[in-house]
Enzyme design. Structure first.
Site, mmCIF file in Angstrom:
data_model
loop_
_atom_site.group_PDB
_atom_site.id
_atom_site.type_symbol
_atom_site.label_atom_id
_atom_site.label_comp_id
_atom_site.label_asym_id
_atom_site.label_seq_id
_atom_site.Cartn_x
_atom_site.Cartn_y
_atom_site.Cartn_z
ATOM 1 N N TYR A 142 -10.163 34.680 22.889
ATOM 2 C CA TYR A 142 -9.377 33.426 23.206
ATOM 3 C C TYR A 142 -10.199 32.098 22.913
ATOM 4 O O TYR A 142 -11.562 32.209 23.092
ATOM 5 C CB TYR A 142 -9.049 33.607 24.646
ATOM 6 C CG TYR A 142 -8.350 32.197 25.208
ATOM 7 C CD1 TYR A 142 -8.850 31.377 26.016
ATOM 8 C CD2 TYR A 142 -7.031 32.110 24.781
ATOM 9 C CE1 TYR A 142 -8.158 30.284 26.366
ATOM 10 C CE2 TYR A 142 -6.349 30.919 25.325
ATOM 11 C CZ TYR A 142 -6.878 29.998 26.072
ATOM 12 O OH TYR A 142 -6.244 28.974 26.484
ATOM 13 N N ASP A 237 -18.142 30.751 19.349
ATOM 14 C CA ASP A 237 -17.407 29.865 20.441
ATOM 15 C C ASP A 237 -18.154 30.283 21.745
ATOM 16 O O ASP A 237 -18.070 31.347 22.499
ATOM 17 C CB ASP A 237 -15.919 30.468 20.433
ATOM 18 C CG ASP A 237 -15.388 29.689 21.711
ATOM 19 O OD1 ASP A 237 -14.061 29.853 21.867
ATOM 20 O OD2 ASP A 237 -15.887 28.963 22.365
ATOM 21 N N LYS A 265 -17.113 23.789 29.488
ATOM 22 C CA LYS A 265 -17.406 24.593 30.903
ATOM 23 C C LYS A 265 -18.646 24.033 31.577
ATOM 24 O O LYS A 265 -18.816 22.887 31.954
ATOM 25 C CB LYS A 265 -17.305 26.067 30.808
ATOM 26 C CG LYS A 265 -15.816 26.431 30.509
ATOM 27 C CD LYS A 265 -15.807 28.164 30.505
ATOM 28 C CE LYS A 265 -14.553 28.504 29.885
ATOM 29 N NZ LYS A 265 -13.427 28.579 30.755
HETATM 30 P P1 KE4 Z 1 -10.442 25.073 27.782
HETATM 31 O O1 KE4 Z 1 -9.642 24.224 26.649
HETATM 32 O O2 KE4 Z 1 -9.620 25.627 28.601
HETATM 33 O O3 KE4 Z 1 -11.362 24.355 28.278
HETATM 34 O O4 KE4 Z 1 -11.395 26.084 26.998
HETATM 35 C C1 KE4 Z 1 -10.643 26.935 25.873
HETATM 36 C C2 KE4 Z 1 -11.514 28.240 25.742
HETATM 37 C C3 KE4 Z 1 -12.345 28.323 24.574
HETATM 38 N N1 KE4 Z 1 -13.295 29.364 24.178
HETATM 39 C C4 KE4 Z 1 -13.562 30.122 25.143
HETATM 40 C C5 KE4 Z 1 -14.323 31.335 24.639
HETATM 41 C C6 KE4 Z 1 -12.872 30.014 26.572
HETATM 42 O O5 KE4 Z 1 -13.092 31.139 27.287
HETATM 43 C C7 KE4 Z 1 -11.878 28.980 26.645
HETATM 44 C C8 KE4 Z 1 -11.144 28.896 28.000
HETATM 45 N N2 KE4 Z 1 -11.509 29.994 28.977
HETATM 46 C C9 KE4 Z 1 -10.395 30.337 30.131
HETATM 47 C C10 KE4 Z 1 -10.756 31.448 30.862
HETATM 48 N N3 KE4 Z 1 -10.581 32.679 30.024
HETATM 49 C C11 KE4 Z 1 -10.136 28.958 30.872
HETATM 50 C C12 KE4 Z 1 -9.402 29.223 32.013
HETATM 51 C C13 KE4 Z 1 -7.742 28.910 31.720
HETATM 52 O O6 KE4 Z 1 -7.252 29.090 30.742
HETATM 53 O O7 KE4 Z 1 -7.230 28.349 32.911
#
Ligand code: KE4
Length: 427
Positions: A142, A237, A265
């Site tokens: 993801y 990523d 994060k």
């Molecule tokens: P954000 O747009 O949520 O800040 O980041 C996206 C993203 C990009 N790359 C990786 C490897 C990520 O894990 C994420 C976001 N992680 C999720 C948890 N699996 C955020 C939690 C959510 O979607 O509410």
């Protein structure tokens, strides 16, 4: 009705699904999501005053525990000077200096406001730099909710059963090629069948978003080699793994140098911050230095930079944080494994540092297909059994846990005991 239930009923009339990010809705595990009122150190407190030991830590950022004093102090100081200028600031220079020092492959960096923005920008830059259209991503990884990534996506997408989301056009999907994680042969075939058309390969160097899945020996090295041989850019990523699996992230831990890295994060200390960066020759195509456009009103926001700087400065200046995270991770996972053995349960645990997942399957989990063999209803019952025992897990089998240095040895033992009792209850 609990306060969380009341708030959730009201929220659902105003916000899609009652939440501002799908995975929070407890859809995968059932029941009502907890509305959190506050948090401190290793604990979160819901609106009904219940306290939980926290193993999500806002999906990664709160690596030092909640309300970490140096970060709080930095924000208290910063808010005296207003919140946002939309103009360059000293803190953005300091942040860029610190990131490029901690992550040597990042020679130039651009701040954005989320991991999604970072990955969307990174592939646009890769396409602009190479003049090629296609990307390769891996099933179950993801990279945020950008259209190009909602193809065989993990995390909330698979949790909600929409790994290929409606609203993503066929044309967009056409440019995203997917392969099973850990399958170098599949990547080679994609490259052979799309000769000179692939701009970048993007991956989680350690996956968190199908649950924790590690690269098999040689996988990352193999991807690096394929990129070099075919003039394809390698994008790590590290939104999850950055500043967590080592100070310099997974790339430091595995000794692989990507061409671009996306971050999020931890980099914001809990504030909305993302970043992308890498080789200077690539980053110099980004506007206004070059023609590839990317912008953001609140990019490099001074309050967010203050929080992020305080967080990164602490991590940079206290290498013992990473020793402690390794200790906590191995103590907890060893305890979980002992319980599985005692109960005769053949479940799989994947673990690295302060990330791990207990998969409710007897299969090894090295890719998305294997992750999907898990008994999801059983996971749901286990999740609630742990919640009743005051332990807050990710409300989805397809997520990693994220430990913080706020977890004392006593709390680790408490979590191990809760795990054993919960497994006994639900099996
Ligand atoms: P954000 O747009 O949520 O800040 O980041 C996206 C993203 C990009 N790359 C990786 C490897 C990520 O894990 C994420 C976001 N992680 C999720 C948890 N699996 C955020 C939690 C959510 O979607 O509410």
């Amino acid at each position: 009705m609990t306060t969380s239930q009341q708030l959730f009923e009201q929220a659902k009339t105003l916000i899609p699904g009652g939440v501002n990010s799908p995975v929070r809705a407890f859809r995968a595990v059932g029941g009502t999501p907890l509305f959190i009122k506050s948090a401190k150190g290793p604990y979160i407190y819901d609106e009904d005053g219940n306290r939980y030991i926290e193993l999500i830590n806002s999906w990664g950022p709160m690596i030092l525990g909640h309300a970490f004093e140096p970060v709080e102090e930095a924000v208290r100081e910063a808010i005296q000077h207003s919140f946002s200028f939309g103009a360059p600031t000293r803190k953005e220079v300091e942040m860029a200096e610190l990131i490029t020092e901690i992550v040597p492959s990042v020679e130039k960096v651009r701040m954005v406001n989320s991991g999604t923005e970072a990955t969307m920008a990174a592939i646009r830059v890769a396409r602009g730099f190479t003049g090629r259209d296609k990307i390769i991503k891996f099933e179950g990884c993801y990279h945020g909710h950008g259209d190009s990534f909602l193809i065989a996506a993990g995390s909330g997408a698979v949790t909600m059963g929409v790994p290929d989301s409606p609203g993503v056009t066929k044309a967009t999907a056409h440019d995203t090629l997917t392969a099973p994680y850990n399958d170098l042969r599949a990547v080679e075939m994609l490259i052979d069948n799309n000769h000179n058309q692939i701009a970048a390969i993007i991956l989680e160097p350690v996956v968190g978003n199908m649950g924790c899945v590690l690269p098999e020996p040689g996988f990352l090295e193999g991807i690096r080699e394929l990129c070099d041989k075919n003039d394809i850019l390698l994008i790590f990523d590290e939104v999850m793994t950055g500043f967590r699996l080592a100070k310099g992230g997974a790339q430091e831990r595995f000794g692989i140098r990507p061409d671009l890295t996306t971050m999020g994060k931890i980099i914001g200390g809990g504030m909305p911050v993302g970043a992308y960066g890498g080789r200077a020759d690539i980053m110099n195509v980004v506007s206004p230095a070059g023609p590839v456009y990317q912008a953001g009103t609140l990019s490099g926001n001074p309050i967010a930079m203050s929080a992020g700087l305080a967080m990164l400065r602490h991590l940079h200046g206290h290498p013992e944080v990473y020793t402690r995270l390794e200790e906590i991770g191995s103590k907890m996972v060893t305890g979980f494994q002992n319980s599985l053995q005692k109960l005769g349960l053949p479940f799989t645990i994947n673990h690295l540092g302060s990330m791990f997942t207990l998969f409710m399957t007897d299969k090894p989990v090295t890719n998305f297909e294997e992750a999907k063999t898990c008994d999801l209803p059983l996971f749901g019952r286990y999740f609630h059994a742990m919640l009743r025992r005051g332990v807050y897990l990710a409300p989805s089998q397809f997520e990693s846990l994220f430990l913080s240095t706020a977890l004392t040895d006593e709390l680790v033992e408490e979590v191990i005991a809760a795990n054993e009792e919960s497994l006994k209850e639900v099996i």
